[in-house]
Design a protein around this motif. Structure first.
Motif, PDB file in Angstrom:
ATOM      1  N   UNK A 159       0.809  -1.231   0.000  1.00  0.00           N
ATOM      2  CA  UNK A 159       0.000   0.000   0.000  1.00  0.00           C
ATOM      3  C   UNK A 159       0.838   1.276   0.000  1.00  0.00           C
ATOM      4  N   UNK A 160       2.150   1.139  -0.076  1.00  0.00           N
ATOM      5  CA  UNK A 160       2.985   2.331  -0.135  1.00  0.00           C
ATOM      6  C   UNK A 160       2.784   3.053  -1.463  1.00  0.00           C
ATOM      7  N   UNK A 161       3.183   4.289  -1.502  1.00  0.00           N
ATOM      8  CA  UNK A 161       2.812   5.190  -2.605  1.00  0.00           C
ATOM      9  C   UNK A 161       3.290   4.728  -3.977  1.00  0.00           C
ATOM     10  N   UNK A 162       4.545   4.295  -4.079  1.00  0.00           N
ATOM     11  CA  UNK A 162       5.049   3.892  -5.398  1.00  0.00           C
ATOM     12  C   UNK A 162       4.369   2.617  -5.894  1.00  0.00           C
ATOM     13  N   UNK A 163       4.272   1.559  -5.093  1.00  0.00           N
ATOM     14  CA  UNK A 163       3.561   0.361  -5.573  1.00  0.00           C
ATOM     15  C   UNK A 163       2.114   0.630  -5.964  1.00  0.00           C
ATOM     16  N   UNK A 164       1.457   1.561  -5.284  1.00  0.00           N
ATOM     17  CA  UNK A 164       0.062   1.866  -5.601  1.00  0.00           C
ATOM     18  C   UNK A 164      -0.077   2.847  -6.772  1.00  0.00           C
ATOM     19  N   UNK A 165       1.037   3.370  -7.245  1.00  0.00           N
ATOM     20  CA  UNK A 165       0.993   4.299  -8.369  1.00  0.00           C
ATOM     21  C   UNK A 165       0.615   5.719  -7.994  1.00  0.00           C
TER      22      UNK A 165
END
Length: 282
Positions: free
Chosen positions: A73-79
């Motif tokens: 759920x971190x920003x980069x994985x979630x886009x």
């Protein structure tokens, strides 16, 4: 929105782990209340160095975080944030940190690239060594060491022992925290102490690390020539570490978050409080 997501990712509130030891070192180094303008600069240096370290970790670990249920759920994985945006934030925080180091003196300025190298290097250690916990501890120990150097422009046994204590304090509870990722780390070929020796033995290693923490904090009281009140605080600190380990048991990791965040935050602030009182009494 991007900045908000980045700030959420780097967990600014976790600065409470390093701030108390920075304050403890600053008061001992000053022999009393540090000059306010210097203390403000030191705290700002900590905040920007930590922000640079955490955002670089999110940048470096983006592909690893993507497949880990705990970090997906971190920003980069979630886009929500691009990797380039995160890297830009790293550069910004690093430049501010170096500038503040310059304001604090020649020695802190000259050592600032070394500090940045250490905190960035940590992000890659899980890829090749189980001692990543120790490297993270070294990175955190730069806070009390840097505070001492900024205020006295030298080094000594007091900051040396405090830094050693912080290394093993952080490594101890990071070993506990990494138990949550044991299955994922094994699957991905990542390295940690739990991966090498398993869950039960890792609990013993964490206890050993925290025992070393107490041992390294003991000499500081008489080396710094501060009040005996210091040892009351150290006793409370040790008691809380013992309580932390009672919360985490083999096959029961349900209280790791409490042990990791709440207990360590409280015990570090108690330590700093008693150091400050001991310095002011003396």
């Amino acid at each position: 929105m991007k900045l908000t997501n980045i700030l959420n990712d780097i967990r600014v509130e976790h600065t409470i782990f390093s701030l108390p030891f920075l304050l403890a070192s600053a008061f001992i180094a000053s022999g009393g209340i540090p000059k306010i303008e210097k203390l403000i600069l030191i705290v700002l240096a900590l905040l920007f160095a930590r922000a640079a370290a955490m955002s670089f970790n999110r940048f470096a670990d983006a592909n690893i975080d993507k497949f880990n249920p705990r970090t997906a759920n971190r920003s980069i994985p979630k886009g929500l944030v691009r990797r380039n945006d995160m890297l830009l934030f790293v550069v910004f925080c690093s430049l501010i940190f170096v500038f503040i180091s310059f304001l604090l003196g020649n020695l802190t300025f000259e050592l600032s690239p070394v500090a940045l190298f250490i905190i960035f290097f940590y992000s890659y250690t899980k890829r090749f060594t189980a001692l990543s916990h120790i490297v993270l501890g070294i990175a955190l120990s730069l806070a009390p060491g840097g505070a001492w150097i900024a205020l006295r422009n030298d080094f000594g046994l007091v900051p040396f022992f405090m830094m050693l204590a912080v290394v093993f304090w952080l490594a101890g509870f990071d070993v506990l925290y990494s138990l949550q990722d044991l299955s994922y780390d094994i699957k991905q070929g990542l390295h940690s102490i739990p991966v090498v020796i398993g869950e039960k033995n890792s609990l013993y290693v964490a206890r050993f690390f925290h025992t070393l923490t107490i041992i390294f904090l003991i000499p500081i009281g008489f080396l710094a020539d501060i009040s005996f009140v210091y040892y009351i605080g150290l006793g409370l600190f040790a008691g809380l570490l013992f309580y932390e380990h009672s919360l985490v048991k083999p096959n029961d990791l349900s209280k790791i978050d409490v042990a990791f965040f709440n207990v360590n935050a409280i015990c570090s602030f108690i330590y700093a409080l008693f150091v400050i009182v001991s310095v002011l009494i003396k």
